[in-house]
Design an enzyme around this catalytic site. Structure first.
Site, PDB file in Angstrom:
ATOM      1  N   CYS A  39      -0.614  26.957   3.333  1.00 24.37           N
ATOM      2  CA  CYS A  39      -1.427  25.993   4.079  1.00 24.37           C
ATOM      3  C   CYS A  39      -1.802  26.574   5.443  1.00 24.37           C
ATOM      4  O   CYS A  39      -2.936  26.428   5.915  1.00 24.37           O
ATOM      5  CB  CYS A  39      -0.657  24.691   4.278  1.00 24.37           C
ATOM      6  SG  CYS A  39      -0.044  23.913   2.770  1.00 24.37           S
ATOM      7  N   CYS A  42      -4.932  28.903   5.937  1.00 22.92           N
ATOM      8  CA  CYS A  42      -6.247  28.274   6.117  1.00 22.92           C
ATOM      9  C   CYS A  42      -6.305  27.415   7.379  1.00 22.92           C
ATOM     10  O   CYS A  42      -7.271  27.477   8.137  1.00 22.92           O
ATOM     11  CB  CYS A  42      -6.597  27.410   4.911  1.00 22.92           C
ATOM     12  SG  CYS A  42      -7.057  28.328   3.427  1.00 22.92           S
ATOM     13  N   HIS A  43      -5.259  26.612   7.588  1.00 22.54           N
ATOM     14  CA  HIS A  43      -5.309  25.589   8.634  1.00 22.54           C
ATOM     15  C   HIS A  43      -4.651  26.007   9.940  1.00 22.54           C
ATOM     16  O   HIS A  43      -4.802  25.307  10.949  1.00 22.54           O
ATOM     17  CB  HIS A  43      -4.652  24.303   8.126  1.00 22.54           C
ATOM     18  CG  HIS A  43      -5.330  23.716   6.934  1.00 22.54           C
ATOM     19  ND1 HIS A  43      -6.566  23.100   7.000  1.00 22.54           N
ATOM     20  CD2 HIS A  43      -4.957  23.649   5.626  1.00 22.54           C
ATOM     21  CE1 HIS A  43      -6.914  22.675   5.798  1.00 22.54           C
ATOM     22  NE2 HIS A  43      -5.962  22.999   4.946  1.00 22.54           N
ATOM     23  N   CYS A  76      -6.361  21.186  -2.293  1.00 21.81           N
ATOM     24  CA  CYS A  76      -6.182  22.459  -1.589  1.00 21.81           C
ATOM     25  C   CYS A  76      -5.367  23.431  -2.441  1.00 21.81           C
ATOM     26  O   CYS A  76      -5.666  24.627  -2.497  1.00 21.81           O
ATOM     27  CB  CYS A  76      -5.493  22.235  -0.245  1.00 21.81           C
ATOM     28  SG  CYS A  76      -6.584  21.602   1.055  1.00 21.81           S
ATOM     29  N   CYS A 139      -3.018  -9.980  -4.394  1.00 19.63           N
ATOM     30  CA  CYS A 139      -2.420  -9.407  -3.183  1.00 19.63           C
ATOM     31  C   CYS A 139      -2.599 -10.368  -2.008  1.00 19.63           C
ATOM     32  O   CYS A 139      -1.693 -10.558  -1.188  1.00 19.63           O
ATOM     33  CB  CYS A 139      -3.077  -8.075  -2.840  1.00 19.63           C
ATOM     34  SG  CYS A 139      -3.160  -6.871  -4.173  1.00 19.63           S
ATOM     35  N   HIS A 143       0.012 -11.541   0.981  1.00 19.46           N
ATOM     36  CA  HIS A 143      -0.099 -10.826   2.248  1.00 19.46           C
ATOM     37  C   HIS A 143      -1.068 -11.449   3.246  1.00 19.46           C
ATOM     38  O   HIS A 143      -1.062 -11.070   4.421  1.00 19.46           O
ATOM     39  CB  HIS A 143      -0.469  -9.372   1.978  1.00 19.46           C
ATOM     40  CG  HIS A 143       0.561  -8.653   1.163  1.00 19.46           C
ATOM     41  ND1 HIS A 143       1.819  -8.373   1.644  1.00 19.46           N
ATOM     42  CD2 HIS A 143       0.534  -8.190  -0.116  1.00 19.46           C
ATOM     43  CE1 HIS A 143       2.522  -7.747   0.710  1.00 19.46           C
ATOM     44  NE2 HIS A 143       1.770  -7.629  -0.369  1.00 19.46           N
ATOM     45  N   ARG A 180       4.162   1.991  -3.625  1.00 15.72           N
ATOM     46  CA  ARG A 180       4.348   0.610  -3.162  1.00 15.72           C
ATOM     47  C   ARG A 180       3.394  -0.337  -3.881  1.00 15.72           C
ATOM     48  O   ARG A 180       3.778  -1.461  -4.249  1.00 15.72           O
ATOM     49  CB  ARG A 180       4.119   0.528  -1.648  1.00 15.72           C
ATOM     50  CG  ARG A 180       4.475  -0.840  -1.080  1.00 15.72           C
ATOM     51  CD  ARG A 180       5.980  -1.048  -1.107  1.00 15.72           C
ATOM     52  NE  ARG A 180       6.368  -2.425  -0.844  1.00 15.72           N
ATOM     53  CZ  ARG A 180       6.630  -3.325  -1.789  1.00 15.72           C
ATOM     54  NH1 ARG A 180       6.526  -3.014  -3.073  1.00 15.72           N
ATOM     55  NH2 ARG A 180       6.997  -4.540  -1.466  1.00 15.72           N
ATOM     56  N   CYS A 184       4.232  -3.623  -6.325  1.00 11.63           N
ATOM     57  CA  CYS A 184       3.654  -4.964  -6.212  1.00 11.63           C
ATOM     58  C   CYS A 184       3.088  -5.426  -7.556  1.00 11.63           C
ATOM     59  O   CYS A 184       3.265  -6.581  -7.949  1.00 11.63           O
ATOM     60  CB  CYS A 184       2.559  -4.979  -5.151  1.00 11.63           C
ATOM     61  SG  CYS A 184       3.176  -5.049  -3.455  1.00 11.63           S
TER      62      CYS A 184
END
Length: 223
Positions: A39, A42-43, A76, A139, A143, A180, A184
Site C-alpha cells: 500500500c 502507491c500511497h 487496490c 430500520c 432508529h 452490523r 439487524c
C-alpha cells in the site's frame, strides 16, 4: 454509550480495536501479489489517508457503482498489487480498514458531493424505511421512531455510522458496518443479503449522508 466505554474508546492503550490498527500498520508496508507492491508503494505515508474514510462509500468509475472502504482496499489489491482479494470480515481486511480509518479520527464525516451517488442514496433511503422479515420491521422504526429507548437493556442508537470498523463487546472483536447491518436483518428475522450485495453499500451511503458533519470516531467501541 456509558462513561467507562467512552473512556476505553478514547484511550488508545485501552481500546481493543488498536490491536487491529497495529496489524494494519504492518500490512500497509507489506508487499503482496505478483506486482510485489505494498500500500505504501502507491500511497506513501499513511498520513496521506487522513480524511479518506470520512468520505466513503464513494463512486468507483471503473465499476459504475459506489464501493465502501473495504471494497476499495480489495480493488487496490486485485488491480494494483495483483493479489487475491481479502475475505469479507477477515482479520487482515479489517486491520487495513481500521488503520486507514484511524487516520480520519476526529474529522467530520464528509460524503462526496457526487451526482452519480444520488440514485444509490435514494435506494438506501428506501431500504431504510422498508419493512422486512417476520417481524415486519424497518430500520426507521427502531432508529428513528424509538431512538433513545431501551431494547433488551440496551439504548437504541440513531444509526449514525461514526465509528466503523468498530469493536463490539458483544462480538469480542472488530467488525464492519456490513456485519452490523446483517445483525439487524437477522434481528428482524429477515434474510441477510450476501456480503457483496449492493443493498449494503446503498444503506451505508444513506446512513453516511444522515451523519454529514458528525465526528468520525474510528475505530470506536460499543457494547
Amino acid at each position: 454509550m456509558g462513561r467507562s466505554l467512552q473512556a476505553m474508546q478514547d484511550d488508545d492503550m485501552a481500546n481493543p480495536a488498536m490491536l487491529w490498527v497495529q496489524e494494519g500498520a504492518a500490512l500497509w508496508t507489506r508487499r503482496a501479489g505478483s506486482a510485489d507492491k505494498s500500500c505504501a508503494d502507491c500511497h506513501g505515508d499513511v498520513g496521506g489517508m487522513a480524511g479518506v474514510a470520512a468520505r466513503y462509500p464513494a463512486f468507483a468509475a471503473g465499476l459504475g457503482r459506489p464501493v465502501d472502504l473495504e471494497q476499495r482496499i480489495n480493488l487496490c489489491r486485485t488491480d494494483k498489487q495483483k493479489a487475491d482479494a481479502l475475505a469479507d470480515e477477515s482479520r487482515e481486511l479489517l486491520a487495513l480498514a481500521a488503520y486507514v480509518a484511524r487516520q480520519s479520527r476526529g474529522r467530520p464525516i464528509a460524503p462526496p458531493d457526487d451526482a452519480r451517488l444520488q440514485p444509490f442514496i435514494a435506494a438506501g433511503d428506501a431500504l431504510y424505511r422498508r419493512r422486512q422479515g417476520q417481524l415486519n420491521l424497518s430500520c426507521a422504526q427502531c432508529h428513528d421512531d424509538n431512538a433513545g429507548r431501551k431494547l433488551g437493556g440496551a439504548t437504541i442508537p440513531q444509526a449514525h455510522p461514526t465509528g466503523y470498523p468498530i469493536y463490539r463487546l458483544e462480538w469480542q472483536g472488530l467488525g464492519s458496518l456490513k456485519r452490523r447491518l446483517r445483525n439487524c436483518l437477522v434481528g428482524m428475522r429477515a434474510e441477510a443479503y450476501g456480503y457483496d450485495a449492493p443493498e449494503y453499500v446503498a444503506l451505508e451511503l444513506f446512513l453516511l449522508s444522515r451523519a454529514r458533519g458528525m465526528t468520525l470516531e474510528s475505530p470506536a467501541v460499543r457494547p
